[in-house]
Design an enzyme around this catalytic site. Sequence first.
Site, PDB file in Angstrom:
ATOM      1  N   ARG A 144     -12.114   5.147  -2.834  1.00  9.97           N
ATOM      2  CA  ARG A 144     -11.800   6.031  -2.168  1.00  9.97           C
ATOM      3  C   ARG A 144     -12.473   7.248  -0.967  1.00  9.97           C
ATOM      4  O   ARG A 144     -12.309   6.989   0.034  1.00  9.97           O
ATOM      5  CB  ARG A 144     -10.902   7.168  -3.038  1.00  9.97           C
ATOM      6  CG  ARG A 144      -9.401   6.302  -3.825  1.00  9.97           C
ATOM      7  CD  ARG A 144      -7.804   7.143  -4.563  1.00  9.97           C
ATOM      8  NE  ARG A 144      -8.510   7.358  -5.616  1.00  9.97           N
ATOM      9  CZ  ARG A 144      -8.651   6.816  -7.190  1.00  9.97           C
ATOM     10  NH1 ARG A 144      -7.515   5.992  -6.896  1.00  9.97           N
ATOM     11  NH2 ARG A 144      -8.743   7.011  -8.217  1.00  9.97           N
ATOM     12  N   PHE A 157       1.381  -0.604  -0.733  1.00 16.17           N
ATOM     13  CA  PHE A 157       0.956  -0.333  -2.856  1.00 16.17           C
ATOM     14  C   PHE A 157       0.756   1.028  -2.969  1.00 16.17           C
ATOM     15  O   PHE A 157      -0.965   0.825  -3.729  1.00 16.17           O
ATOM     16  CB  PHE A 157       0.261  -1.596  -3.161  1.00 16.17           C
ATOM     17  CG  PHE A 157       0.415  -2.739  -2.663  1.00 16.17           C
ATOM     18  CD1 PHE A 157       2.210  -3.648  -3.065  1.00 16.17           C
ATOM     19  CD2 PHE A 157       0.071  -3.480  -1.313  1.00 16.17           C
ATOM     20  CE1 PHE A 157       2.009  -4.501  -2.050  1.00 16.17           C
ATOM     21  CE2 PHE A 157       0.388  -4.678  -0.455  1.00 16.17           C
ATOM     22  CZ  PHE A 157       1.203  -5.763  -1.428  1.00 16.17           C
ATOM     23  N   ALA A 159      10.006   4.301   0.805  1.00 20.29           N
ATOM     24  CA  ALA A 159      10.040   3.551  -0.172  1.00 20.29           C
ATOM     25  C   ALA A 159      10.539   1.913   0.101  1.00 20.29           C
ATOM     26  O   ALA A 159      11.476   1.897   0.617  1.00 20.29           O
ATOM     27  CB  ALA A 159      11.069   4.010  -1.467  1.00 20.29           C
ATOM     28  N   ASP A 195      -3.613  -2.681  -1.913  1.00 20.37           N
ATOM     29  CA  ASP A 195      -4.235  -2.596  -3.035  1.00 20.37           C
ATOM     30  C   ASP A 195      -2.940  -3.062  -3.721  1.00 20.37           C
ATOM     31  O   ASP A 195      -2.604  -2.208  -4.438  1.00 20.37           O
ATOM     32  CB  ASP A 195      -4.985  -0.838  -3.343  1.00 20.37           C
ATOM     33  CG  ASP A 195      -5.335  -1.169  -5.055  1.00 20.37           C
ATOM     34  OD1 ASP A 195      -5.817  -2.200  -5.549  1.00 20.37           O
ATOM     35  OD2 ASP A 195      -5.407   0.099  -5.649  1.00 20.37           O
ATOM     36  N   CYS A 206      -7.274  -7.096  -8.218  1.00 24.34           N
ATOM     37  CA  CYS A 206      -7.304  -6.868  -9.328  1.00 24.34           C
ATOM     38  C   CYS A 206      -7.650  -7.553 -10.760  1.00 24.34           C
ATOM     39  O   CYS A 206      -7.030  -7.074 -11.850  1.00 24.34           O
ATOM     40  CB  CYS A 206      -6.891  -4.882  -9.953  1.00 24.34           C
ATOM     41  SG  CYS A 206      -4.659  -5.527  -9.505  1.00 24.34           S
TER      42      CYS A 206
END
Length: 396
Positions: free
Chosen positions: A215, A231, A280, A300, A340
């Site tokens: 970040r 995301f 959203a 991400d 991830c």
Amino acid sequence: MNTGKLYLKPKKEESLLRFHPWVFSGAIASVKGTPAEGGVVEVYSSDNRFLGTGHYQAATIMVRILSFKPAGIDLAFWRESIGRAYELRRSLGLAGPETNNTCRLIHGEGDNLPGLIVDIYAQTAVIQSHSIGMHRNRKEIAAALRDCLGDSVKRIYYKSEGTLPVRTALVDENEYLYGEDSDDAHVAVENGLKFRIDWIKGQKTGFFIDQRENRILLERYARGRAVLNMFCYTGGFSVYALRGGAALVHSVDSSAKAISLTNENVALNFPGDNRHEAFAEDAFKFMENIDGRYGLIILDPPAFAKHKDSLRNALQGYRKLNTIALKKIKPGGIIFTFSCSQIVSKMDFRLAVFSAAAQTGRRVRILHQLTQPADHPVNIYHPEGEYLKGLVLQVE
């Protein structure tokens, strides 16, 4: 108290002699005693050499080694182990300073405590167990945390309902093991920025600490750019982009709860800032109509693959997602793209992104190769712990 002894098949001790902390069920030749689920056992070679002490579980990974020397797994053990982890974070400047009271204190195998995660948010410690053994020892772990952290920890929350095997009858409700909830306690600070942490209902322990350094890097690239944070979860990258001087920041997540937390975190740091808007929506649907609008895109996503049998579909997902971003980004734009998924190797991920770039025909350069920060250490004997992969791309 040890509840049994496990003896390995011939030549199955080699990984333990290299200090890999897992013993798989297929390596076991015989069991002496009646090991309790989550109890402590000793592991021996076929010729009766002691190899290690660890938590037993009737699963594919049958033992997670806590010590390669004879050791009692008692309060003193937990104090010493947690104390070592805390001193490492202190030496790195990650625990204690007012500008950053958010860190991972225990990172499983990386801290020689397989199956245990402890995250610190201001004066709250959140414990998460990934093995029944750690679940059984949760109260001793909480006591050791209080001993090591002293008055800096006011509450300890246990959150493991979603991380333990559903078949076990040991799983209790998530609960406070020490202290009690307080609304003002849910705000923590990372690099001078405030974030509301929902460790009760949020994903994982409430916040993705592992992206902290990434970040910071993104903040350096944000000035003057239109930024799209896909995301977004609780908006970590979005808040850093705003501080970095982004012209506008759009945050997208399919979860309305995540969008609400993102808006709250933006308001905590930049009240009334009209550069930010959150949506959203489904990520792929949102990206259909963004041609040339954004000069910086963050990808991400949650883990596309948690098991080896889903690896192929995961790589297809990464290719599809990155292809869209590479096609749609403004010329000269920057993409921060991540995986991830632990079972997706660095090479697999890089090849997926390479394939995506080749499909677009655009010229793409890798500016940075990213990974997890120092409070998420990788045990050199357990390379599986290197789960976070990231690339920063410049697209001509």
